[in-house]
Design a protein around this motif. Structure first.
Motif, mmCIF file in Angstrom:
data_model
loop_
_atom_site.group_PDB
_atom_site.id
_atom_site.type_symbol
_atom_site.label_atom_id
_atom_site.label_comp_id
_atom_site.label_asym_id
_atom_site.label_seq_id
_atom_site.Cartn_x
_atom_site.Cartn_y
_atom_site.Cartn_z
ATOM 1 N N ASN A 261 11.594 7.785 0.534
ATOM 2 C CA ASN A 261 10.555 6.796 0.780
ATOM 3 C C ASN A 261 9.576 6.728 -0.637
ATOM 4 O O ASN A 261 10.069 7.500 -1.731
ATOM 5 C CB ASN A 261 9.657 7.429 1.445
ATOM 6 N N GLU A 262 8.893 6.101 -0.769
ATOM 7 C CA GLU A 262 8.030 5.664 -2.017
ATOM 8 C C GLU A 262 7.396 6.746 -2.477
ATOM 9 O O GLU A 262 7.142 6.992 -3.905
ATOM 10 C CB GLU A 262 6.896 4.407 -1.870
ATOM 11 N N ARG B 83 9.843 8.934 -4.260
ATOM 12 C CA ARG B 83 10.330 8.227 -5.388
ATOM 13 C C ARG B 83 9.157 8.252 -6.620
ATOM 14 O O ARG B 83 9.581 8.550 -7.620
ATOM 15 C CB ARG B 83 10.614 6.765 -5.107
ATOM 16 N N SER B 84 7.889 8.114 -6.173
ATOM 17 C CA SER B 84 6.942 8.057 -7.245
ATOM 18 C C SER B 84 6.510 9.445 -7.696
ATOM 19 O O SER B 84 6.473 9.896 -8.917
ATOM 20 C CB SER B 84 5.666 7.588 -6.733
ATOM 21 N N GLU C 228 -0.727 -3.161 -7.458
ATOM 22 C CA GLU C 228 -0.106 -1.837 -6.851
ATOM 23 C C GLU C 228 -1.095 -0.703 -6.494
ATOM 24 O O GLU C 228 -2.200 -0.676 -7.112
ATOM 25 C CB GLU C 228 1.102 -1.648 -7.804
#
Ligand code: PBG
Ligand code: ZN
Length: 321
Positions: free
Chosen positions: A10-11, A14-15, A321
């Motif tokens: 998930n983000e 990933r981040s 973002e």
């Protein structure tokens, strides 16, 4: 099994493992300033890019500040050109007046001044000529004068793009002798003789009237020589070194970044910009995705500073973002 996908679920994951980020403070936006009044000319080969007269730059500066961009690279387009490029080192020339104007209006915006004769010479070459030959040492004198005149106008950084040998040392000495010890030099160190500059030459009216730039700009086939160019400029006193163009030369950015701790700038040049614009206007690619992918690739390769015509758009997308 090594499950690489665990870190992509998930983000948030990933981040957390993301290795590189683009910051607004990495971006430099190039602007073209043309002599005359009330001019805002679209550059046909560069959708979204304009030439501005000094009395119209205000609106562009507003957009730059609004976007949160911290630095501009300025190019001048004089009304008068001659063999010696006299307007390049005229204290009252269009670029000197533009730099003074910008520093008065927005003192905190970093002004990087491109130093080269090609926009100012009648023959369009980056140095003085003798017949078909582009002279090296005779050109240095004029580059030194242009640099001092731009520093006097308030430029924070001098960026020689001419590719004459010895110019960084010559300019450093000229700046120091004239009381500009704190004016930095960003050298176009590994600047290749590239087909990607064509739209810029429309924008800056700087195409050579005969021959090409291959006796001073680098051969695209050479990577080791690019490292030598960067080492030479560092030895001569450059504060920041540049690789240009960016996308076709990311191997050079990478190589140089592994060999030096100096800040590296990558110049995402006009042709690279126009290709992305053309494809996205045709609906063939997603402009935002491709631009952000290109810019992060430059960071991944080791560039700290990115000079790009996409800067305003990229900064706006980063805001979302
Ligand atoms: C001038 C100069 C050029 C560019 C930056 N400074 C053109 C050239 O060398 O012909 C190219 C920038 C671009 O294509 O965006 N020497
Ligand atoms: Zn030039």
């Amino acid at each position: 099994m090594v499950r690489m996908r665990r870190l992509r679920v998930n983000e948030a994951m990933r981040s957390m493992v993301r290795e590189n980020y683009l910051n607004k403070s990495d971006l430099v936006y190039p602007i073209f300033i043309i002599e005359g009044e009330n001019i805002k000319n679209p550059v046909d080969s560069m959708p979204g890019i304009f030439q501005y007269s000094i009395d119209r730059i205000g609106e562009e500066l507003d957009r730059i500040i609004e976007a949160g961009i911290g630095a501009v690279l300025v190019f001048g387009i004089p009304a008068h050109k001659d063999e010696m490029g006299s307007e390049a080192y005229n204290d009252e020339g269009v670029i000197q007046r533009a730099v003074r104007y910008i520093k008065e209006e927005v003192p905190d915006l970093l002004v990087i001044a491109d130093v080269c004769l090609c926009e100012y010479t009648s023959h369009g070459h980056c140095g003085l000529i003798h017949g078909q030959e582009i002279l090296n040492d005779e050109t240095l004198e004029l580059l030194g004068k242009m640099s001092v005149s731009l520093a006097k106008a308030g430029a924070d950084i001098i960026a020689p793009s001419d590719m004459m040998d010895g110019r960084v040392e010559f300019i450093r000495n000229a700046l120091d002798r004239n009381g500009f010890k704190n004016t930095a030099i960003m050298a176009y160190s590994a600047k290749f003789a590239s087909g990607y500059y064509s739209p810029f030459r429309d924008a800056a009216h700087s195409a050579p009237s005969f021959g090409d730039r291959k006796t001073y700009q680098m051969d695209p086939a050479n990577g080791k020589e690019a490292v030598r160019e960067c080492e030479a400029d560092i030895a001569e006193g450059a504060d920041i070194i540049m690789v240009k163009p960016a996308l076709a030369y990311l191997d050079v950015v990478k190589e140089v970044s592994e060999r030096t701790d100096y800040p590296i700038a990558a110049y995402n040049v006009s042709g690279e910009y126009s290709m992305v614009k053309a494809a996205s206007q045709n609906g063939w690619i997603d402009e935002k995705r491709v631009v952000m992918e290109n810019l992060i690739a430059m960071k991944r390769a080791g560039a700290k500073i990115i000079i790009t015509y996409h800067a305003l758009d990229a900064a706006a997308w980063m805001q979302e973002e």
